[in-house]
Design a protein around this motif. Structure first.
Motif, PDB file in Angstrom:
ATOM      1  N   LEU A   1       0.824  -1.215   0.000  1.00 33.71           N
ATOM      2  CA  LEU A   1       0.000   0.000   0.000  1.00 33.71           C
ATOM      3  C   LEU A   1       0.854   1.259   0.000  1.00 33.71           C
ATOM      4  O   LEU A   1       0.480   2.276  -0.595  1.00 33.71           O
ATOM      5  N   PHE A   2       2.012   1.201   0.672  1.00 34.48           N
ATOM      6  CA  PHE A   2       2.911   2.349   0.633  1.00 34.48           C
ATOM      7  C   PHE A   2       3.427   2.597  -0.776  1.00 34.48           C
ATOM      8  O   PHE A   2       3.612   3.753  -1.193  1.00 34.48           O
ATOM      9  N   GLY A   3       3.650   1.519  -1.539  1.00 31.17           N
ATOM     10  CA  GLY A   3       4.076   1.691  -2.925  1.00 31.17           C
ATOM     11  C   GLY A   3       3.041   2.462  -3.737  1.00 31.17           C
ATOM     12  O   GLY A   3       3.392   3.284  -4.588  1.00 31.17           O
ATOM     13  N   LEU A   4       1.763   2.215  -3.460  1.00 33.80           N
ATOM     14  CA  LEU A   4       0.718   2.977  -4.142  1.00 33.80           C
ATOM     15  C   LEU A   4       0.657   4.416  -3.655  1.00 33.80           C
ATOM     16  O   LEU A   4       0.397   5.340  -4.435  1.00 33.80           O
ATOM     17  N   MET A   5       0.913   4.610  -2.360  1.00 41.58           N
ATOM     18  CA  MET A   5       0.821   5.947  -1.800  1.00 41.58           C
ATOM     19  C   MET A   5       1.929   6.864  -2.295  1.00 41.58           C
ATOM     20  O   MET A   5       1.728   8.070  -2.464  1.00 41.58           O
TER      21      MET A   5
END
Length: 251
Positions: free
Chosen positions: A49-53
């Protein structure tokens, strides 16, 4: 009086004030537990999810020819980042359950005919909240980052993950809540707090009012400019903005 209340149907009986507070406390606790469950589910995918953020900031930096990425100044910042990501996305994941708890809190104050709105309420509130967050992530947040980084392109950016997470959460959650305004207006109208006529009269003070702008035809650009706002309630509310030479009264 007690016999009269006892004879009423259950959905029309008045609840004591303390009973309302107890019901509110119970719904808040259930909502917190639902958000906690959503947080735990998102925590297992925190790295993905951090990669998307971080995609919006990486794209904004590359668009302006700037390399690098996010930095941190405190050893605890990466851990706090994953907590923030899981909490924000866990809130969106738990939003159906949270809005359902809100409905259960207000349902005792509605008539049986009004309770048929439960399914449209849940679908619209959850859909608008998710749509607001998606709109912020896809449209508003990238455009804001691109503008801000472009505005400071003379400087070398050093964006910390803590400040980036705060900005991300503010925009995403803020837009999700802003998209709930139609639901709020609907329930205020349902409870007869506001009416269509009242909204039309009040909104005319800002947007729908007639804007008449007249400028004096003068070769000198420092002329007298008149701006008048005409509203249906107050007749004509006029505001004059004068621009002239310093120390000189405009004619």
């Amino acid at each position: 009086m007690n016999n009269v209340l006892a004879a009423l149907p259950v959905h029309e009986r008045a609840m004591p004030f303390l009973a309302h507070l107890e019901e509110l406390r119970k719904r808040i606790i259930f909502s917190i537990l639902g958000i906690l469950l959503g947080f735990l589910l998102c925590w297992s995918f925190a790295d993905r999810l951090f990669g998307l953020m971080q995609q919006p900031i990486i794209q904004a930096l590359r668009h302006h020819g700037i390399g690098g990425g996010l930095v941190y100044l405190n050893p605890t910042d990466p851990f706090d980042l994953y907590l923030g990501v899981a909490l924000v996305l866990g809130l969106f994941a738990a939003s159906p359950f949270v809005f359902y708890q809100f409905w259960l809190f207000i349902a005792p104050g509605l008539y049986r005919t009004e309770k048929r709105y439960v399914l449209p309420f849940l679908v619209s509130t959850v859909g608008l909240f998710l749509a607001g967050g998606l709109f912020g992530y896809k449209m508003v947040y990238p455009a804001s980052l691109d503008f801000l980084i472009g505005y400071g392109e003379r400087f070398q950016p050093m964006i910390t993950i803590g400040e980036y997470t705060k900005l991300f959460a503010t925009i995403i959650i803020g837009l999700g809540l802003m998209f709930e305004m139609p639901i709020l207006v609907f329930f205020l109208a349902l409870m007869r707090v506001i009416t269509a006529g009242w909204m039309w009269r009040k909104s005319s003070l800002l947007h729908p009012c007639d804007l008449h702008r007249g400028c004096r035809d003068h070769s000198d650009p420092r002329h007298l400019e008149h701006v008048s706002f005409r509203c249906p309630d107050d007749g004509a509310l006029r505001y004059q903005h004068r621009r002239g030479l310093a120390g000189r009264n405009p004619s």
